[in-house]
Design an enzyme around this catalytic site. Structure first.
Site, mmCIF file in Angstrom:
data_model
loop_
_atom_site.group_PDB
_atom_site.id
_atom_site.type_symbol
_atom_site.label_atom_id
_atom_site.label_comp_id
_atom_site.label_asym_id
_atom_site.label_seq_id
_atom_site.Cartn_x
_atom_site.Cartn_y
_atom_site.Cartn_z
ATOM 1 N N LYS A 95 0.921 -1.157 0.118
ATOM 2 C CA LYS A 95 0.045 0.016 0.047
ATOM 3 C C LYS A 95 0.867 1.314 0.178
ATOM 4 C CE LYS A 95 -3.947 2.145 2.431
ATOM 5 N NZ LYS A 95 -4.888 1.917 3.678
ATOM 6 N N SER A 141 -9.946 2.109 2.768
ATOM 7 C CA SER A 141 -9.024 2.706 1.979
ATOM 8 C C SER A 141 -8.201 2.063 1.078
ATOM 9 C CB SER A 141 -8.398 4.015 2.733
ATOM 10 O OG SER A 141 -7.513 3.142 3.594
ATOM 11 N N SER A 191 -10.183 -0.125 7.098
ATOM 12 C CA SER A 191 -9.541 0.004 5.721
ATOM 13 C C SER A 191 -9.107 -1.389 5.398
ATOM 14 C CB SER A 191 -8.616 1.295 5.597
ATOM 15 O OG SER A 191 -9.507 2.347 5.682
#
Lengths: 98, 485
Positions: B78, B153, B177
């Site tokens: 990420k 997210s 998330s």
């Protein structure tokens, strides 16, 4: 929970975020809706409860006061938007003679 | 051979036994990325050259018998994890030119095990969002149906693993998330106990809630990678001073005789019938496996959403004050003075959702409102944590849906922040209490997957993964993958 334009501008200034005049109404509505959510908390009985700042009930670990980081000045300055003589450059802050 | 169909342990075995090399495996994924990611937009940066170079080194180590535990396995990170000399944007214009001068502990740990980074995945800006539509680098699409969102997210991480453009990806979870996108993309996603995974070099959103974890295609894959990410880190003062846990050895242990709690307050909420049905089916599978099901009550859990939307923005407003256009990141054009530099840099560098949360947080922390909002929220947070403490005296895990439903269409909730916030109604409580939680696929509706959430007691990731693994040994929801060709 109603916010005045003036309050919203003050918050924006505290946060150092410029907010354009024409976006004030929609932003105000969004923030008021979110603040409205918070009213649910009023009913909770918390007079005997202490504030929880953290999920872990641990003490802070300490370490020897020794230098562990090498000097990364050049490395760190590489990401700076504006640099002069190894220093971060910003518009003039101190008032005085030119 | 469809290398991307193999689970991580099979890929590792394949490399070890010489069936294929890490270079072949890595190239296979890089080709899939270049073929499919233009549409999905799950990567912000693809580190192709570095990946091939790493894979070659890994192959050499196998030749010399000096291979590392996870040597040669590809992974996507990420774009919230700093990676030295590689763009680390956090999905924001503010950091769109930022090359981290150091690497996060999570990256270092996996790198030290020999894992090969394929690239950095797209995400909601500063991890604020539940649909991956707030990214400066454009929205990410759900591989199950590209009109739908992948969740957020960690939407890029979930999308790329679901499309099998990477076998596994790191992710972070502040209010859901990891688990929410795992649910919406049909994956296994786990957020460990707060403090298990170091936050050093993981760009901060809300520091008392943020925790790193992983999205994978199975509980066994997730266990393998999470285990390697855990462990004490002196560079993070909130890192737990504990040995790295063993999450893999006991994965096959039976769950017979263990107790599953169903939080009454969650099941009282109105849910679509397909959610109810999927959850009932999962419960009956657990009953068949010998688990005992009990209803439990967490009387304050419905306060979680408002608590979260005070605490998270308050911490975010403090954390994001560092983006001032002086030392790194975006700076506005022609600032007329220092004030103008701050005000316009932050106006132009942050997107709307981030600004909204900074403003809410600033308000909640400002003079005159601190007691009414922030202090009150912290006290209520303690109430929620106490509720969990109480129920875990009698049960092993809590079971609920992960999300109120399957994915939603792009654009559907973008103008309604509160509707978006409700996506995390089942996931937020675990963050408030710092507990481990995971999501596993348990059903579908109209071709879109749905997740089941399990929340465990503090430090009991091993037990959570046992529950997930035994479910996956007896069902095949996790093995269904979208057809993207």
């Amino acid at each position: 929970m109603a916010l005045s334009d003036q309050e919203l501008k003050e918050i924006a200034y505290l946060a150092r975020i410029n907010v354009k005049e024409d976006s004030l109404p929609s932003l105000k509505k969004e923030l008021e809706d979110i603040l409205g959510l918070f009213e649910e908390l009023n009913a909770a009985e918390t007079s005997e409860i202490s504030a929880m700042s953290h999920p872990l009930d641990l003490s802070q670990p300490t370490r020897q006061d020794e230098v562990t980081e090498e000097n990364l000045r050049e490395e760190l300055l590489k990401n700076a938007p504006s640099v002069q003589s190894g220093l971060f450059l910003v518009p003039k802050v101190i008032e005085g003679e030119e | 051979m469809d290398l991307h169909k193999l689970y991580l342990s099979e890929q590792l075995e394949g490399i070890k036994s010489g069936k294929f090399s890490s270079t072949e495996l890595t190239t296979h994924y890089l080709e899939r990325i270049s073929k499919f990611d233009e549409d999905l937009n799950s990567f912000i940066t693809v580190t192709e050259d570095q990946a091939i170079a790493k894979a070659k080194k890994s192959d050499e180590r196998y030749k010399n018998n000096t291979n590392l535990p996870l040597d040669g396995l590809p992974i996507a990170h990420k774009d919230i994890f700093c990676t030295k000399d590689v763009l680390t944007t956090c999905g924001s214009k503010m950091l769109s030119n930022f090359e981290a001068p150091y690497s996060s502990t999570v990256f270092e740990k996996l790198d030290n095990e020999g894992m090969v980074m394929l690239g950095k995945t797209n995400m909601d800006e500063f991890a604020m969002g539940s649909s991956n539509e707030t990214s400066y680098f454009g929205p990410v699409k759900n591989p199950w149906n590209t009109e739908y969102v992948p969740g957020g997210s960690s939407g890029g991480s979930a999308s790329c693993v679901s499309a099998e453009l990477a076998p596994v990806a790191t992710a972070t979870d502040t209010g859901g998330s990891i688990r929410q996108p795992a649910s919406l993309c049909g994956l296994t996603g786990i957020k460990p106990t707060y403090g298990r995974v170091s936050r050093y070099g993981m760009i901060a959103f809300a520091s008392s809630l943020d925790q790193g974890g992983v999205v994978a295609r199975s509980a066994a894959d997730a266990a393998l990678i999470l285990e390697a990410m855990c462990g004490h880190d002196p560079k993070d003062s909130t890192s737990l001073n504990l040995e790295r846990p063993d999450l893999t050895t006991n994965l096959n242990n039976p769950i017979k005789g263990m107790k599953i709690g169903l939080p009454k307050e969650f099941f009282e909420k109105e849910m679509p019938s397909y959610v109810e049905k999927s959850i009932e089916d999962a419960i009956s599978i657990y009953k068949d496996l010998g688990a005992e099901i009990v209803e439990v009550s967490l009387p304050n859990i419905n306060l979680s959403l408002p608590i979260y939307y005070i605490i998270a923005p308050a911490e975010c407003s403090a954390n994001l004050s560092r983006y001032d256009g002086v030392r790194y990141g975006y700076r506005c054009e022609d600032p007329k003075d220092i004030e103008d530099l701050y005000m316009r840099t932050r106006e132009e560098g942050f997107g709307n959702e981030v600004k909204r949360r900074i403003l809410i947080g600033t308000y909640a922390l400002s003079a005159g409102y601190y007691d009414a909002y922030y202090l009150k929220a912290q006290k209520c947070r303690q109430l929620v944590a106490n509720d969990f403490k109480e129920v875990f005296k009698n049960i092993d895990v809590l079971l609920s849906p992960t999300t109120p439903g399957t994915s939603f269409k792009a654009g559907e909730k973008t103008n309604d922040p509160i509707a978006m916030y409700l996506q995390d109604i089942f996931t937020i409580p675990a963050n408030l209490a710092g507990l481990p939680g995971l999501s596993i696929p348990c059903g579908e509706n109209a071709g879109l997957p749905l997740g089941l959430q399990l929340v465990g007691n503090s430090l009991e990731e091993d037990k959570l993964l046992q529950f997930a693994h035994s479910y996956q040994l007896n069902t095949d929801w996790h093995s269904k993958m979208p057809d993207i060709s």
